[in-house]
Design an enzyme around this catalytic site. Structure first.
Site, PDB file in Angstrom:
ATOM      1  N   HIS A  24     -41.270  41.895  94.470  1.00 15.17           N
ATOM      2  CA  HIS A  24     -42.237  42.935  94.790  1.00 15.17           C
ATOM      3  C   HIS A  24     -41.497  44.243  95.017  1.00 15.17           C
ATOM      4  CE1 HIS A  24     -44.505  39.296  96.462  1.00 15.17           C
ATOM      5  NE2 HIS A  24     -45.159  39.677  95.386  1.00 15.17           N
ATOM      6  N   GLU A  78     -39.989  44.455  98.371  1.00 15.64           N
ATOM      7  CA  GLU A  78     -39.355  43.245  98.865  1.00 15.64           C
ATOM      8  C   GLU A  78     -37.874  43.462  99.148  1.00 15.64           C
ATOM      9  OE1 GLU A  78     -40.623  38.720  98.108  1.00 15.64           O
ATOM     10  OE2 GLU A  78     -40.238  39.931  96.342  1.00 15.64           O
TER      11      GLU A  78
END
EC number: 5.3.1.5
Length: 395
Positions: free
Chosen positions: A54, A57
């Protein structure tokens, strides 16, 4: 048979998969946080080809331009896995994971939020993350999952306006990518519900229809997930076949799902095994060249000792099904059964010589023997049992 994966199999994992701590709405985490570099190292040892992540992330939401420029996490991920395997999932571009990606402000979505200023900041943020992906990840593509683009009340959202705003956002991203000369495409990930009560672009068919309305449809495809389509009670291999037919299967998320319920994210093959068999058969026969990406979660009942075998099981199950599907197609009895089921006729155009010839052919209507056609069986059951025999290892 050897079911040990290699880089040629192009198996990839999201960092959030093995890194899931078991946190859910009804219980706290059951595993400690994993260092992304450790996840990459262990996945590489298992035979994985690459990782996805992501947008926030590895580089947290709110990082300064200098911090983003360093992009330490993205560098670690790229160096630790065989070259050219990276893919940045810009799921946060749609405000999908509120606690991670944008506290509070994206409660009503991102590209389709009723608040105009929220839509603006989320579009700008998506563009910033595109720059990051192109700079730091080889052969980057971006996945857009609109997890909070939807509604729980019919009065809360004019869906026609929301689709206009969704189109506007994707057109802006496409315009930016084109102006910058980036070699990057977008894969829209459908899902029917969860976390919103009803999500826009809920299925592969919805997403494919939406893409055709965009200003640069060639930049957009789909990233279907096994569990998402099966949550809607749909046949996942059929959806993938339509995406392949349209030339729009840009990526795929593999996992397991048992029927119409919450998004289970089981390891691949652990849900609807027949659907998994036909999916692998389709991908391999179609020559799909993209990564076989696993978006699963090791159950929260397990400790770290089971995380890596669970990931390995995804790859092993795919390879077993690939072997079983190849044996099915090579079986002479299957070849006979396929002919009896007249699959070769389906591959031929109905009006091979055109409209005029069809209308002039009396056997197409005037002399067509309805009773004889009605008496013909299709021989599908025998063909299906042969497939079951191969799937169950009985042939």
């Amino acid at each position: 048979m050897n079911y040990q994966p290699t880089s040629e199999d192009r198996f990839t994992f999201g960092l959030w998969t093995v890194g899931w701590q078991g946190l859910d709405p009804f219980g706290d985490a059951t595993r400690e946080a994993l260092d992304p570099a450790e996840s990459v190292r262990r996945l590489s040892q298992l035979g994985a080809y690459g990782v996805t992540f992501h947008d926030d992330e590895l580089i947290p939401f709110g990082s300064s331009d200098n911090e983003r420029g360093v992009a330490h996490g993205a560098g670690v991920a790229h160096q630790a896995v065989p070259a050219g395997a990276g893919r940045d999932r810009h799921e946060g571009a749609d405000g999908d994971d509120e606690p991670v990606h944008a506290p509070g402000c994206s409660r009503d979505g991102a590209f389709t939020a009723n608040d105009r200023d929220v839509r603006g900041t989320r579009c700008a943020r998506a563009i910033r993350n595109i720059d990051l992906a192109v700079e730091h990840v080889a052969r980057a593509s971006t996945c857009a999952w609109g997890g909070r683009e939807g509604a729980e009340s019919g009065a809360a959202k004019d869906v026609r306006d929301a689709l206009d705003r969704m189109k506007e956002a994707f057109d802006l991203l496409g315009e930016y990518v084109t102006e910058q000369g980036y070699d990057l495409k977008f894969a829209i990930e459908p899902k029917p519900n969860e976390p919103r009560g009803d999500i826009l672009l809920p299925t592969v068919g919805h997403a494919l229809a939406f893409i055709e309305r965009l200003e640069r449809p060639e930049l957009y495809g789909v990233n279907p997930e096994v569990g998402h389509e099966q949550m809607a009670g749909l046949n996942f291999p059929h959806g993938i076949a339509q995406a392949l037919w349209a030339g729009k299967l840009f990526h795929i998320d593999l996992n397991g799902q048992s029927g119409i319920k919450y998004d289970q994210d089981l390891r691949f093959g652990a849900g609807d095994l027949r659907a998994a068999f036909w999916l692998v058969d389709l991908l391999e026969r179609a020559g799909y060249a993209g990564p076989r990406h696993f978006d699963f979660k090791p159950p929260r009942t397990e400790n770290f000792d089971a995380v890596w075998p669970s990931a390995a099981g995804c790859m092993r199950n795919y390879l077993i099904l690939k072997d079983r599907a190849a044996a099915f197609r090579a079986d002479p009895q299957v070849q006979e059964a396929l002919a009896a089921a007249r699959l070769d006729e389906l591959a031929r155009p109905t009006a091979e010589d055109g409209l005029a010839a069809l209308l002039a052919d009396r056997s197409a209507y005037d002399t067509f023997d309805v009773d004889a056609a009605a008496a013909r069986g299709m021989a599908f059951e025998h063909l299906d049992q042969l497939a079951m025999d191969h799937l169950l290892g009985a042939r």
